[in-house]
Scaffold this motif. Structure first.
Motif, PDB file in Angstrom:
ATOM      1  N   PRO A 394       0.894  -0.819   0.362  1.00 32.39           N
ATOM      2  CA  PRO A 394      -0.030  -0.246   0.417  1.00 32.39           C
ATOM      3  C   PRO A 394       0.986   1.040   0.168  1.00 32.39           C
ATOM      4  O   PRO A 394       2.292   1.298   0.715  1.00 32.39           O
ATOM      5  N   ARG A 395       0.208   2.378  -0.434  1.00 34.79           N
ATOM      6  CA  ARG A 395       1.224   4.173  -0.334  1.00 34.79           C
ATOM      7  C   ARG A 395       0.902   3.656   0.854  1.00 34.79           C
ATOM      8  O   ARG A 395      -0.576   3.745   1.799  1.00 34.79           O
ATOM      9  N   TRP A 396       1.800   4.688   1.760  1.00 38.18           N
ATOM     10  CA  TRP A 396       1.680   5.517   2.973  1.00 38.18           C
ATOM     11  C   TRP A 396       2.850   6.262   3.213  1.00 38.18           C
ATOM     12  O   TRP A 396       4.058   5.950   2.238  1.00 38.18           O
ATOM     13  N   ASP A 397       3.397   7.276   4.242  1.00 36.80           N
ATOM     14  CA  ASP A 397       3.690   7.599   3.974  1.00 36.80           C
ATOM     15  C   ASP A 397       4.990   7.502   5.458  1.00 36.80           C
ATOM     16  O   ASP A 397       5.887   7.223   5.886  1.00 36.80           O
ATOM     17  N   GLN A 398       3.871   8.588   6.241  1.00 40.54           N
ATOM     18  CA  GLN A 398       4.051   7.957   8.324  1.00 40.54           C
ATOM     19  C   GLN A 398       3.729   7.692   8.736  1.00 40.54           C
ATOM     20  O   GLN A 398       2.489   7.750   9.077  1.00 40.54           O
ATOM     21  N   PRO A 399       4.030   5.786   9.177  1.00 41.39           N
ATOM     22  CA  PRO A 399       3.041   5.694   9.875  1.00 41.39           C
ATOM     23  C   PRO A 399       3.132   5.860  11.752  1.00 41.39           C
ATOM     24  O   PRO A 399       4.098   6.488  12.377  1.00 41.39           O
ATOM     25  N   MET A 400       2.072   5.512  12.198  1.00 35.86           N
ATOM     26  CA  MET A 400       2.802   5.699  14.046  1.00 35.86           C
ATOM     27  C   MET A 400       3.334   4.559  14.500  1.00 35.86           C
ATOM     28  O   MET A 400       2.367   3.252  14.122  1.00 35.86           O
ATOM     29  N   LEU A 401       4.400   5.170  15.063  1.00 41.29           N
ATOM     30  CA  LEU A 401       4.755   3.945  15.359  1.00 41.29           C
ATOM     31  C   LEU A 401       4.569   3.435  17.372  1.00 41.29           C
ATOM     32  O   LEU A 401       4.255   4.462  17.723  1.00 41.29           O
ATOM     33  N   PRO A 402       4.605   2.209  17.409  1.00 45.11           N
ATOM     34  CA  PRO A 402       3.773   1.369  18.411  1.00 45.11           C
ATOM     35  C   PRO A 402       4.907   1.843  19.568  1.00 45.11           C
ATOM     36  O   PRO A 402       6.116   1.799  19.229  1.00 45.11           O
ATOM     37  N   PRO A 403       4.576   1.314  20.656  1.00 46.96           N
ATOM     38  CA  PRO A 403       5.414   0.705  21.680  1.00 46.96           C
ATOM     39  C   PRO A 403       6.538  -0.418  21.900  1.00 46.96           C
ATOM     40  O   PRO A 403       5.322  -1.474  21.421  1.00 46.96           O
ATOM     41  N   SER A 404       7.587  -0.382  22.064  1.00 47.36           N
ATOM     42  CA  SER A 404       7.616  -1.953  22.088  1.00 47.36           C
ATOM     43  C   SER A 404       7.252  -2.614  23.237  1.00 47.36           C
ATOM     44  O   SER A 404       7.373  -2.418  24.142  1.00 47.36           O
ATOM     45  N   GLN A 405       6.755  -4.151  23.052  1.00 47.60           N
ATOM     46  CA  GLN A 405       6.442  -4.908  23.635  1.00 47.60           C
ATOM     47  C   GLN A 405       6.709  -6.176  23.518  1.00 47.60           C
ATOM     48  O   GLN A 405       7.245  -6.226  21.877  1.00 47.60           O
ATOM     49  N   THR A 406       6.810  -7.022  24.876  1.00 47.24           N
ATOM     50  CA  THR A 406       7.394  -8.371  24.045  1.00 47.24           C
ATOM     51  C   THR A 406       5.790  -9.095  23.428  1.00 47.24           C
ATOM     52  O   THR A 406       4.989  -8.458  23.064  1.00 47.24           O
ATOM     53  N   VAL A 407       6.056 -10.517  23.045  1.00 46.33           N
ATOM     54  CA  VAL A 407       5.077 -10.849  21.777  1.00 46.33           C
ATOM     55  C   VAL A 407       4.038 -11.070  22.929  1.00 46.33           C
ATOM     56  O   VAL A 407       2.537 -11.261  22.379  1.00 46.33           O
TER      57      VAL A 407
END
Length: 686
Positions: A394-407
């Motif tokens: 898909p076309r995209w530009d600036q993603p919403m970066l999530p917090p780092s978590q364990t699985v």
């Protein structure tokens, strides 16, 4: 009381270490440190809150409730403890209690950003969208730089419009455009209905009724509104999305009127250069999906020749000519693109040059250097690859970066009602099978704590976009490469997490592709899949039938023709298709109704497909707020929300529930043994 040897500063250091461990995903260490503080001095509410947050992340709701409750007994003013109890109640499905807790907390801190954020989430689940918007707006005003608050506020505006100018609302929205995690489609209704009231645009909204020659004259003589002075229009054009038909017709008419001027007297367009450059960006991001007349194509050929003559003479073509060319075709597709990119461009065209020339040329070089992990010799795979080489998706530009978590933390959040198995996966190896343009891989590289990601796809053009964006965002834990899912069994690597979203249903035999993925998943690992819903894609199926009956091809010209004619061929279907955001961009529309290969499933057919893997179904990961609670209320006998027959009934009642695919998680038990005779695959649909 603290032991005499333990000073308050020591307890503070222990507590800070516990919070840091919780933030980094080291939950066992966080528990140990918080419990140590509590053992030394029970009256440390911050440690009880940390303990509650860890229990919440692990899905241990009763223990979380007890820890947050203890913190409140020690100090009733602790907003974090109130928030913890509210979140615990929501995760447990007790929305009534969550409402009461929230009301009490808001009496203490009515302007607290996180409380207002949680209020917005709760009101979304309770299906009170207007009240949710109000609370997200209050959260955003309290903390304008919070990515979570920005994204939640924008997301809550989906489908909304204004019936009069709303400058206060626009003042909140305008700074969001272009920010990470803000999808322009979410705010399209508000922005575009606001544009209809803008004084510079109002006289032009009947552009279809203005004689083309008169519109050309207005542009040439200066008897034309100062569109370059409208910040909302300029910002919106640069994000590529247009849903309002009147605005789309206006943009098409303006491009058509400016083209003859670019050919015969480009200097007449100098005063319009800024908004025309924004229009060129809009058309580039929409991949030139708008209709083109025969007259425009003739003029475009002349424009191309004029630019080429300047290049042959080693002259910079008139900037206005480059801008108008960029309104019709990507500048990066020209044979002289490298030469044009090496020139000095006017400052106001820097963004156009970056997006249409510099970045595509970088991607072209990246694509040539990508490693190939498997051959691609399956006929269907080759056909699908060709499609995505033409239209990376898909076309995209600036993603919403999530917090780092364990699985485990990630699955707890995605599947709050599931009884999850122990998922003690440290530093997971993650496979994104069918990564497209890399968005899913980039999110996974951050979302899974200490992960290493392998991102594979058929299309080098898509992979190159993803690799460029990953480097731009500073990711070093992603490898990109070309491969066919049907041949992934050749890989020697094994993975703790596999994600394959919106991919398997494009294979000739999805079950065969899934079997390849299952063989790569480690015992104790999890898999996220996305597959098309038969119910949700009824209009897509009707459109595909219409396309076949009338002999539309899948070239850009034919897609434009279908888009222009569909409402004449089938007015009801055309009206419904125009409500799809995918109708607004070439690659999206091609993927929606022109894909050369697709299968669709019912929940019962998913059950058969999953049974053939021997993996355990953990549950559906739903995107629509409140739908899991609605399902649980309708089927109280299904505590884990995993009954496929019930989901089939529920989907019939909510046919758009899986509009973006069935999204679900599977688990490979440590004792997994491959099925000796897996069920024969039957194509559910094609």
């Amino acid at each position: 009381m603290p032991d005499s040897d333990d000073q308050p500063s020591d307890l503070a250091r222990l507590q800070a270490a516990a919070e840091a461990a919780a933030q980094s995903g080291d939950l066992a260490q966080a528990i140990a440190l918080a419990q140590r503080v509590i053992a030394i001095d029970f009256r440390q509410p911050a440690s009880h809150i940390t303990l509650g947050q860890v229990h919440l992340a692990q899905g241990e709701l009763a223990a979380a409730h007890q820890s947050f409750g203890t913190a409140l007994v020690l100090d009733q003013t602790l907003i974090d403890a109130h928030i913890g109890l509210i979140r615990t109640s929501i995760m447990g499905g007790d929305l009534t209690t969550a409402q009461a807790l929230l009301a009490n907390a808001l009496q203490l801190a009515p302007n607290h950003g996180e409380l207002r954020f949680q209020a917005g989430l709760l009101l979304q689940r309770l299906r009170h969208p207007a009240a949710a918007v109000q609370n997200f707006a209050l959260a955003l005003r309290a903390a304008p730089d919070s990515p979570r608050y920005r994204s939640a506020f924008a997301y809550s505006l989906q489908g909304m419009q204004v019936a009069k100018p709303e400058p206060g609302l626009i003042a909140l929205i305008l700074p969001l455009l272009g920010q990470p995690g803000i999808d322009p489609r979410w705010v399209a209704g508000i922005v575009e209905t606001s544009l209809l009231y803008e004084p510079q645009l109002a006289p032009l909204l009947t552009a279809d009724d203005i004689a083309p020659a008169d519109l050309v004259r207005q542009l040439e003589t200066g008897d034309f509104p100062a569109l370059q002075d409208n910040p909302l229009l300029l910002a919106w054009l640069q994000h590529g999305f247009t849903a309002e038909p009147r605005l789309e017709r206006l943009y098409t008419a303006l491009r058509r009127a400016a083209l003859p001027l670019a050919v015969r007297c480009p200097e007449a367009l100098t005063r319009h250069r800024l908004w025309l450059a924004a229009l060129a960006l809009r058309n580039f991001l929409a991949e030139y999906v708008d209709a083109e007349s025969t007259e425009e194509l003739v003029l475009l050929t002349q424009l191309d020749a004029l630019i080429g003559a300047d290049v042959d003479a080693s002259r910079l073509p008139a900037p206005e000519r480059l801008v108008l060319y960029g309104c019709y075709r990507p500048l990066g597709s020209r044979a002289d693109a490298e030469w044009l990119a090496g020139l000095a461009w006017p400052a106001e065209l820097a963004e156009l040059k970056r997006r249409q020339l510099d970045e595509p040329l970088i991607e072209r070089r990246i694509a040539a250097e990508l490693p190939a992990f498997t051959a691609i010799d399956d006929a269907v795979s080759q056909t699908v690859r060709e499609m995505y080489e033409q239209s990376p998706f898909p076309r995209w530009d600036q993603p919403m970066l999530p917090p780092s978590q364990t699985v485990e933390m990630r699955l707890r959040a995605a599947l709050p009602r599931a009884k999850l198995p122990p998922l003690r996966i440290e530093a997971p190896r993650v496979l994104i099978a069918g990564c497209g343009t890399g968005l899913q891989a980039i999110i996974a590289a951050l979302a899974y704590h200490r992960s290493e990601v392998l991102a594979l796809d058929l299309s080098r053009a898509s992979l190159a976009y993803g690799k460029r964006k990953a480097a731009e965002l500073g990711f070093s834990n992603i490898r990109f490469g070309q491969a066919d899912i049907l041949k992934l069994g050749q890989l020697t690597e094994r993975f703790d997490v596999i994600e394959s979203f919106g991919v398997l249903h494009h294979l000739q035999d999805p079950a065969a592709g899934l079997a390849q993925l299952v063989s790569l998943l480690k015992p104790g690992g999890v898999m996220l899949l996305g597959l098309y819903s038969e119910v949700a894609r009824r209009d897509v199926v009707a459109a595909r039938d219409l396309i076949a009956r009338h002999g539309f091809g899948d070239t850009p010209a034919e897609i434009r023709r279908f888009r222009a004619e569909v409402e004449q061929l089938d007015p009801a279907l055309g009206g419904r298709l125009k409500r799809f955001s995918a109708f607004r961009a070439m690659s999206d529309l091609r993927d929606l109704v022109f894909h050369r290969q697709e299968h669709r499933y019912t929940p019962e057919q998913l059950s058969v497909l999953i049974a053939g893997t021997g993996l355990r179904f953990l549950g559906f990961d739903l995107e629509q707020p409140g739908m899991l609670e609605a399902y649980a209320s309708a089927y109280p006998d299904d505590a884990e929300c995993t009954d496929f027959a019930h989901w089939a009934e529920f989907e019939q009642q909510h046919p758009s529930l899986f509009a973006n695919c069935f999204r679900f998680w599977l688990y490979k038990p440590p004792s997994y043994k491959p099925l000796s005779c897996p069920p024969q695959h039957r194509n559910p649909s094609g």
